[in-house]
Design a protein around this motif. Structure first.
Motif, PDB file in Angstrom:
ATOM      1  N   THR A   6       0.988 -13.629  22.072  1.00 31.05           N
ATOM      2  CA  THR A   6      -0.426 -14.003  22.117  1.00 31.05           C
ATOM      3  C   THR A   6      -0.733 -14.905  23.300  1.00 31.05           C
ATOM      4  OG1 THR A   6      -0.443 -13.892  19.705  1.00 31.05           O
ATOM      5  CG2 THR A   6      -2.320 -14.933  20.729  1.00 31.05           C
ATOM      6  N   LYS A  17      -5.535 -14.027  10.607  1.00 31.62           N
ATOM      7  CA  LYS A  17      -4.717 -15.164  11.030  1.00 31.62           C
ATOM      8  C   LYS A  17      -5.639 -16.352  11.287  1.00 31.62           C
ATOM      9  CE  LYS A  17      -1.170 -12.160  13.024  1.00 31.62           C
ATOM     10  NZ  LYS A  17      -0.473 -11.688  14.235  1.00 31.62           N
ATOM     11  N   LYS A  69      -0.887 -20.152  16.367  1.00 29.61           N
ATOM     12  CA  LYS A  69      -0.598 -19.510  17.663  1.00 29.61           C
ATOM     13  C   LYS A  69      -1.877 -19.137  18.396  1.00 29.61           C
ATOM     14  CE  LYS A  69      -1.616 -15.099  16.432  1.00 29.61           C
ATOM     15  NZ  LYS A  69      -2.251 -13.980  17.169  1.00 29.61           N
ATOM     16  N   ASN A  70      -2.964 -18.880  17.672  1.00 32.83           N
ATOM     17  CA  ASN A  70      -4.226 -18.572  18.337  1.00 32.83           C
ATOM     18  C   ASN A  70      -4.749 -19.774  19.106  1.00 32.83           C
ATOM     19  OD1 ASN A  70      -4.467 -15.881  17.494  1.00 32.83           O
ATOM     20  ND2 ASN A  70      -5.405 -16.458  15.556  1.00 32.83           N
ATOM     21  N   ALA A  94     -13.053 -15.664  19.637  1.00 29.58           N
ATOM     22  CA  ALA A  94     -11.623 -15.653  19.331  1.00 29.58           C
ATOM     23  C   ALA A  94     -11.349 -16.507  18.094  1.00 29.58           C
ATOM     24  CB  ALA A  94     -10.851 -16.182  20.537  1.00 29.58           C
ATOM     25  N   GLU A  95     -10.424 -16.034  17.251  1.00 29.69           N
ATOM     26  CA  GLU A  95     -10.133 -16.718  15.987  1.00 29.69           C
ATOM     27  C   GLU A  95      -9.793 -18.194  16.194  1.00 29.69           C
ATOM     28  OE1 GLU A  95     -10.434 -15.894  12.885  1.00 29.69           O
ATOM     29  OE2 GLU A  95      -9.656 -13.902  12.421  1.00 29.69           O
ATOM     30  N   GLY A  96      -9.055 -18.491  17.274  1.00 24.76           N
ATOM     31  CA  GLY A  96      -8.619 -19.864  17.495  1.00 24.76           C
ATOM     32  C   GLY A  96      -9.749 -20.844  17.736  1.00 24.76           C
ATOM     33  N   SER A 151      -4.479 -10.313  24.662  1.00 26.44           N
ATOM     34  CA  SER A 151      -4.787 -11.289  23.625  1.00 26.44           C
ATOM     35  C   SER A 151      -6.202 -11.839  23.808  1.00 26.44           C
ATOM     36  CB  SER A 151      -3.781 -12.439  23.664  1.00 26.44           C
ATOM     37  OG  SER A 151      -4.278 -13.585  23.010  1.00 26.44           O
ATOM     38  N   ASN A 158      -7.532 -14.424  22.343  1.00 23.81           N
ATOM     39  CA  ASN A 158      -7.521 -15.887  22.438  1.00 23.81           C
ATOM     40  C   ASN A 158      -7.099 -16.340  23.834  1.00 23.81           C
ATOM     41  OD1 ASN A 158      -7.960 -17.163  19.558  1.00 23.81           O
ATOM     42  ND2 ASN A 158      -6.760 -15.302  19.262  1.00 23.81           N
ATOM     43  N   ARG A 159      -6.067 -15.720  24.385  1.00 25.02           N
ATOM     44  CA  ARG A 159      -5.617 -16.062  25.733  1.00 25.02           C
ATOM     45  C   ARG A 159      -6.741 -15.808  26.741  1.00 25.02           C
ATOM     46  NH1 ARG A 159      -1.479 -15.013  29.834  1.00 25.02           N
ATOM     47  NH2 ARG A 159      -2.750 -14.628  31.669  1.00 25.02           N
TER      48      ARG A 159
END
Length: 335
Positions: free
Chosen positions: A251, A109, A194-195, A284-286, A257, A259-260
């Motif tokens: 998420t 993602k 969303k990330n 984290a991906e984000g 999560s 990212n969170r």
């Protein structure tokens, strides 16, 4: 087309291992490729992945290998379970081994930094296959909950509806309910964005803010994600579904999560390096996708204020407190 009976899953992290378990529980013969031979050996010897899913018993139909050629031999579907920013490099090495006609399935993602391409576009380009051969799985898919067989639903997206149905059958279990969709643009942009919004929610928690703040970020995050998706050609209703609002809420709200949790550390005042160290070196991906999504928003002339401030917190030294004040101080306008 027919349901793939033999499936290769490339990537033995928590989500790759979990999805391999789902596929095996659904009746498929699954080979899980692990980069490290000791991980593959541990899975085969003990029936669990001690590094990522300790205590979760894996099905007998699932076996592991650190040999990509062995894992890919005869596979009717190939699931790519590696991070978005390393997908291109990994897939380039696997490309000569891919079985002709196999469905290539992305679990990643994100949006690629150097090209701002979605993962299905990267796969089609590197594997040199038509878009109809590439599928995406997305939704509220917190790996540890699914591995523990907590009921959930997901989306299997592919431009070829029959291929999506075949994959749907291949991953249907009593605890994992997949729906089909043909809107890859919407599904993938929802999963990437969303990330970033989850990072913002984590930052708000770290700052000591409560549920009203998080709810506001989720709602306005969904609005800016939808704006971007529609500008890129997605169906608006996709963002109200499992891969949109469903994945976004899970998420943003769950301490499971990454990212969170990563965002929360930033909100508490940790630097990016400190947060990464606390996450055992995993980013984290984000953190990376916020930059490529911001670029994509600029390309389509779409306003994404939450994404913008997350990028600046992560990469330009903006402090979380002033970032929150900046969002609240924006020009008033109709919803």
């Amino acid at each position: 087309m027919a349901r793939p009976e033999r499936i290769a899953v490339l990537g033995a992290g928590s989500w790759g291992t979990t999805f391999a378990k789902v596929l095996a529980d659904a009746g498929g013969d699954v080979v899980l490729w692990a980069r490290r031979p000791e991980v593959a050996k541990a899975i085969n010897d003990s029936g669990e992945n001690p590094d990522y899913l300790p205590g979760i018993r894996l099905p007998d139909r699932l076996r592991a290998s650190s040999d990509a050629a062995e894992a890919l031999h005869g596979a009717g579907a190939v699931v790519l379970a590696v991070p978005s920013q390393s997908l291109r490099e990994n897939l380039a090495g696997w490309q000569p081994l891919l079985p002709a006609g196999a469905t290539l399935v992305s679990l990643a993602k994100g949006v690629e930094l150097s090209t701002v391409k979605r993962m299905s576009q990267v796969i089609g380009e590197v594997a040199d296959v038509p878009a109809e051969q590439v599928a995406v799985v997305s939704g509220p898919n917190l790996a540890k909950e699914i591995a523990a067989e907590h009921p959930t639903a997901t989306v299997v997206a592919c431009a070829d509806h029959e291929r999506a149905v075949d994959l749907q059958l291949a991953c249907s279990t009593p605890y994992f309910r997949p729906y089909t969709n043909t809107d890859l643009i919407g599904i993938e942009l929802a999963g990437a964005c969303k990330n970033v919004i989850a990072l913002a929610c984590g930052i708000s928690v770290g700052l000591g803010y409560g549920d009203n703040t998080m709810s506001s970020l989720i709602t306005r995050g969904l609005a800016e994600t939808t704006r971007l998706g529609v500008a890129a050609g997605a169906e608006p209703m996709t963002f109200a579904g499992l891969a949109g609002l469903g994945d976004l809420s899970a998420t943003c709200m769950s301490p499971l999560s990454r990212n969170r949790t990563f965002g929360e550390r930033l909100g508490l005042g940790e630097t990016l390096a400190q947060a990464q160290e606390a996450a055992h070196g995993q980013v984290a991906e984000g953190v990376k996708s916020c930059s490529s999504i911001r670029q994509l928003a600029e390309r389509y002339d779409v306003e994404m204020p939450i994404t913008d401030v997350v990028h600046r917190v992560c990469h330009e030294g903006l402090q979380p407190g002033p970032a929150a004040a900046e969002l609240l101080g924006r020009e008033r306008k109709p919803e």
